[in-house]
Design a protein around this motif. Sequence first.
Motif, PDB file in Angstrom:
ATOM      1  N   SER A   1      29.488   8.027  31.439  1.00 14.86           N
ATOM      2  CA  SER A   1      30.199   9.275  31.758  1.00 14.86           C
ATOM      3  C   SER A   1      29.938  10.411  30.777  1.00 14.86           C
ATOM      4  CB  SER A   1      31.707   9.059  31.912  1.00 14.86           C
ATOM      5  OG  SER A   1      32.367   8.997  30.652  1.00 14.86           O
ATOM      6  N   ASP A   2      29.113  10.200  29.738  1.00 16.10           N
ATOM      7  CA  ASP A   2      28.715  11.302  28.861  1.00 16.10           C
ATOM      8  C   ASP A   2      27.939  12.351  29.660  1.00 16.10           C
ATOM      9  OD1 ASP A   2      29.821  10.383  26.530  1.00 16.10           O
ATOM     10  OD2 ASP A   2      27.942   9.716  25.618  1.00 16.10           O
ATOM     11  N   THR A   3      27.923  13.565  29.153  1.00 12.26           N
ATOM     12  CA  THR A   3      27.064  14.603  29.710  1.00 12.26           C
ATOM     13  C   THR A   3      25.842  14.758  28.831  1.00 12.26           C
ATOM     14  OG1 THR A   3      28.914  15.817  30.686  1.00 12.26           O
ATOM     15  CG2 THR A   3      26.875  17.037  30.348  1.00 12.26           C
ATOM     16  N   LEU A   4      24.680  14.573  29.428  1.00 14.37           N
ATOM     17  CA  LEU A   4      23.399  14.662  28.738  1.00 14.37           C
ATOM     18  C   LEU A   4      22.668  15.907  29.219  1.00 14.37           C
ATOM     19  CD1 LEU A   4      20.945  13.439  27.107  1.00 14.37           C
ATOM     20  CD2 LEU A   4      20.323  12.272  29.247  1.00 14.37           C
TER      21      LEU A   4
ATOM     22  N   GLU B   1      11.894  27.318  19.530  1.00 10.75           N
ATOM     23  CA  GLU B   1      12.187  28.358  20.521  1.00 10.75           C
ATOM     24  C   GLU B   1      13.486  28.096  21.280  1.00 10.75           C
ATOM     25  OE1 GLU B   1      10.097  30.384  24.455  1.00 10.75           O
ATOM     26  OE2 GLU B   1       8.859  29.328  22.980  1.00 10.75           O
ATOM     27  N   PHE B   2      13.852  26.823  21.436  1.00 15.72           N
ATOM     28  CA  PHE B   2      15.035  26.498  22.230  1.00 15.72           C
ATOM     29  C   PHE B   2      16.154  25.895  21.381  1.00 15.72           C
ATOM     30  CE2 PHE B   2      11.292  26.298  24.926  1.00 15.72           C
ATOM     31  CZ  PHE B   2      11.640  27.233  25.895  1.00 15.72           C
ATOM     32  N   TRP B   3      16.036  26.029  20.056  1.00 20.49           N
ATOM     33  CA  TRP B   3      17.048  25.448  19.180  1.00 20.49           C
ATOM     34  C   TRP B   3      18.409  26.104  19.375  1.00 20.49           C
ATOM     35  CZ3 TRP B   3      17.937  21.249  16.562  1.00 20.49           C
ATOM     36  CH2 TRP B   3      19.024  21.229  15.686  1.00 20.49           C
ATOM     37  N   ASP B   4      18.472  27.420  19.372  1.00 23.35           N
ATOM     38  CA  ASP B   4      19.757  28.116  19.495  1.00 23.35           C
ATOM     39  C   ASP B   4      20.435  27.783  20.818  1.00 23.35           C
ATOM     40  OD1 ASP B   4      19.478  29.241  17.019  1.00 23.35           O
ATOM     41  OD2 ASP B   4      18.724  31.161  17.757  1.00 23.35           O
ATOM     42  N   LYS B   5      19.654  27.705  21.891  1.00 19.78           N
ATOM     43  CA  LYS B   5      20.232  27.348  23.194  1.00 19.78           C
ATOM     44  C   LYS B   5      20.735  25.908  23.180  1.00 19.78           C
ATOM     45  CE  LYS B   5      17.620  30.624  26.037  1.00 19.78           C
ATOM     46  NZ  LYS B   5      18.802  31.385  26.472  1.00 19.78           N
ATOM     47  N   SER B   6      20.002  25.022  22.512  1.00 23.23           N
ATOM     48  CA  SER B   6      20.438  23.626  22.393  1.00 23.23           C
ATOM     49  C   SER B   6      21.761  23.551  21.643  1.00 23.23           C
ATOM     50  CB  SER B   6      19.390  22.792  21.651  1.00 23.23           C
ATOM     51  OG  SER B   6      18.157  22.811  22.299  1.00 23.23           O
ATOM     52  N   PHE B   7      21.822  24.261  20.535  1.00 23.11           N
ATOM     53  CA  PHE B   7      23.008  24.226  19.693  1.00 23.11           C
ATOM     54  C   PHE B   7      24.216  24.839  20.400  1.00 23.11           C
ATOM     55  CE2 PHE B   7      25.520  24.866  15.824  1.00 23.11           C
ATOM     56  CZ  PHE B   7      25.199  23.733  15.100  1.00 23.11           C
ATOM     57  N   SER B   8      23.968  25.790  21.289  1.00 22.97           N
ATOM     58  CA  SER B   8      25.071  26.486  21.952  1.00 22.97           C
ATOM     59  C   SER B   8      25.793  25.618  22.976  1.00 22.97           C
ATOM     60  CB  SER B   8      24.559  27.752  22.644  1.00 22.97           C
ATOM     61  OG  SER B   8      23.799  27.440  23.805  1.00 22.97           O
ATOM     62  N   VAL B   9      25.135  24.566  23.465  1.00 22.48           N
ATOM     63  CA  VAL B   9      25.742  23.780  24.552  1.00 22.48           C
ATOM     64  C   VAL B   9      26.258  22.426  24.096  1.00 22.48           C
ATOM     65  CG1 VAL B   9      24.414  24.942  26.340  1.00 22.48           C
ATOM     66  CG2 VAL B   9      23.487  22.872  25.295  1.00 22.48           C
ATOM     67  N   VAL B  10      26.181  22.130  22.797  1.00 26.71           N
ATOM     68  CA  VAL B  10      26.688  20.846  22.321  1.00 26.71           C
ATOM     69  C   VAL B  10      28.191  20.961  22.059  1.00 26.71           C
ATOM     70  CG1 VAL B  10      26.144  21.314  19.884  1.00 26.71           C
ATOM     71  CG2 VAL B  10      26.319  18.958  20.686  1.00 26.71           C
ATOM     72  N   GLY B  11      28.935  19.939  22.467  1.00 29.23           N
ATOM     73  CA  GLY B  11      30.383  19.958  22.329  1.00 29.23           C
ATOM     74  C   GLY B  11      30.872  19.316  21.047  1.00 29.23           C
TER      75      GLY B  11
ATOM     76  N   ASP C   1      30.440  25.581  32.752  1.00 33.80           N
ATOM     77  CA  ASP C   1      31.107  25.388  34.047  1.00 33.80           C
ATOM     78  C   ASP C   1      31.105  23.919  34.457  1.00 33.80           C
ATOM     79  OD1 ASP C   1      31.592  28.090  34.220  1.00 33.80           O
ATOM     80  OD2 ASP C   1      29.900  28.499  35.561  1.00 33.80           O
ATOM     81  N   PHE C   2      29.979  23.248  34.255  1.00 37.27           N
ATOM     82  CA  PHE C   2      29.831  21.858  34.672  1.00 37.27           C
ATOM     83  C   PHE C   2      30.797  20.950  33.929  1.00 37.27           C
ATOM     84  CE2 PHE C   2      27.852  17.658  34.577  1.00 37.27           C
ATOM     85  CZ  PHE C   2      27.467  17.479  35.901  1.00 37.27           C
ATOM     86  N   THR C   3      31.049  21.262  32.662  1.00 40.27           N
ATOM     87  CA  THR C   3      31.882  20.395  31.811  1.00 40.27           C
ATOM     88  C   THR C   3      33.306  20.922  31.642  1.00 40.27           C
ATOM     89  OG1 THR C   3      31.162  21.559  29.815  1.00 40.27           O
ATOM     90  CG2 THR C   3      29.862  19.640  30.494  1.00 40.27           C
ATOM     91  N   ASN C   4      33.651  21.956  32.404  1.00 39.56           N
ATOM     92  CA  ASN C   4      34.978  22.584  32.263  1.00 39.56           C
ATOM     93  C   ASN C   4      35.260  23.020  30.818  1.00 39.56           C
ATOM     94  OD1 ASN C   4      35.773  22.249  35.018  1.00 39.56           O
ATOM     95  ND2 ASN C   4      36.176  20.079  34.592  1.00 39.56           N
ATOM     96  N   GLY C   5      34.224  23.527  30.172  1.00 34.51           N
ATOM     97  CA  GLY C   5      34.371  24.075  28.835  1.00 34.51           C
ATOM     98  C   GLY C   5      34.200  23.094  27.693  1.00 34.51           C
ATOM     99  N   LYS C   6      34.085  21.813  27.990  1.00 34.77           N
ATOM    100  CA  LYS C   6      33.942  20.810  26.922  1.00 34.77           C
ATOM    101  C   LYS C   6      32.540  20.790  26.320  1.00 34.77           C
ATOM    102  CE  LYS C   6      37.464  17.619  28.730  1.00 34.77           C
ATOM    103  NZ  LYS C   6      37.698  16.243  29.238  1.00 34.77           N
ATOM    104  N   MET C   7      31.567  21.239  27.067  1.00 34.38           N
ATOM    105  CA  MET C   7      30.157  21.227  26.694  1.00 34.38           C
ATOM    106  C   MET C   7      29.618  19.794  26.644  1.00 34.38           C
ATOM    107  SD  MET C   7      30.171  24.430  26.846  1.00 34.38           S
ATOM    108  CE  MET C   7      28.497  24.935  26.518  1.00 34.38           C
ATOM    109  N   ALA C   8      28.379  19.641  26.212  1.00 35.60           N
ATOM    110  CA  ALA C   8      27.677  18.368  26.382  1.00 35.60           C
ATOM    111  C   ALA C   8      27.891  17.409  25.215  1.00 35.60           C
ATOM    112  CB  ALA C   8      26.185  18.625  26.568  1.00 35.60           C
ATOM    113  N   ASP C   9      27.751  16.127  25.518  1.00 35.95           N
ATOM    114  CA  ASP C   9      27.891  15.077  24.506  1.00 35.95           C
ATOM    115  C   ASP C   9      26.582  14.826  23.763  1.00 35.95           C
ATOM    116  OD1 ASP C   9      30.702  14.083  25.167  1.00 35.95           O
ATOM    117  OD2 ASP C   9      29.701  13.952  27.121  1.00 35.95           O
ATOM    118  N   VAL C  10      25.477  14.857  24.492  1.00 33.74           N
ATOM    119  CA  VAL C  10      24.166  14.615  23.894  1.00 33.74           C
ATOM    120  C   VAL C  10      23.176  15.658  24.415  1.00 33.74           C
ATOM    121  CG1 VAL C  10      22.226  13.010  23.654  1.00 33.74           C
ATOM    122  CG2 VAL C  10      24.568  12.129  23.645  1.00 33.74           C
TER     123      VAL C  10
END
Length: 330
Positions: free
Chosen positions: A163-166, A236-246, A219-228
């Motif tokens: 049930s984690d969000t990846l 190039e995608f580090w900031d975007k990666s960091f922005s979605v981790v919960g 939206d997908f996580t109801n604001g909790k953001m991702a587990d992994v």
Amino acid sequence: MYALVFNKNGMENLKYTEYKDPSVNDNEVLIKVRIAGVNLVDYFTVVSMNVNPIPHIPGVEFAGEVIKTGKNVKSVKEGDKVTIYGRIFDGNCDMCMMGYETLCRNGGRIGVNTTGGFAEYVSIEEKYVFKLPENYSWELGSSMTVAALTAYHALKEAQLRLSDTLVVFGASGNTGMFLVQLGKKFGAKVIAVSRKQWLTDFGADMIVGYEDVYEKVKDFTNGKMADVIINSLGKEFWDKSFSVVGVKGKIVTFGTLTGAEIKLNLNQLYNKHISILGTNRGNRKDFLELLDVCRDCKVRTWKKYSLENGIEALNSLSANDRDGRIFIVV
């Protein structure tokens, strides 16, 4: 036999040419290569890496048929369909004793520190040769060594749970397509960051573009953001990666395609108890598990090249329209 061979670094030095047939000692297996996966590591092997032996045959990921075995070989026989565990290990260092052959103190890589699979035949020590389960395609079998094992080990090290969000950045790449499939096998909800809609057929619960990944994950996580988060693309995608981790989330990385140097916000790191984890390939135990787990995994093929046209296969890694794996069929 014929092979792709170079005497010194540089794509201009890679040639399709005759090469001495490999010999087989008492503990080795002679494999007729049927197909080889093409990876960025193969390109860098040719253009910049220190390799052994010279002249050198690259190719870190391949599968084939056993042609001959040394007298001490017990685990495979002539005619078996096999793949290889590609990390060289001595079995004696502290990492090997812990079951982490991928981190062997005296280790290396088949295809970099030994002769590789961009050839008609290759001779390999038995401990690196594994029989493929029934119904494995050549394409899937030759994707186990790097693409699939790297993905599986990363998810295990991240302790991905039911049930984690990846979130997978670069989900349509060689490892990405396996991260999506294996993430589902772990029981996670998988968000593929890509423009490729075919990832829904590989199990992705949602496909999002790079430009709106934060809003979609929120939206997908109801604001909790991702587990992994898996980011194998680098800077190039580090900031975007960091922005979605919960909170208590994990960011896993094993690639620096777009650069290795990043800026890190330490306030966000410790306030959210975020873990950053580096991984690399995988262990033999992982490999055995993977061969069983991945019996129904899919591989999307973009192009296949003959061994004679293998140089073109390596050069096509940079194609903007690449959409799936590249293989060399021997």
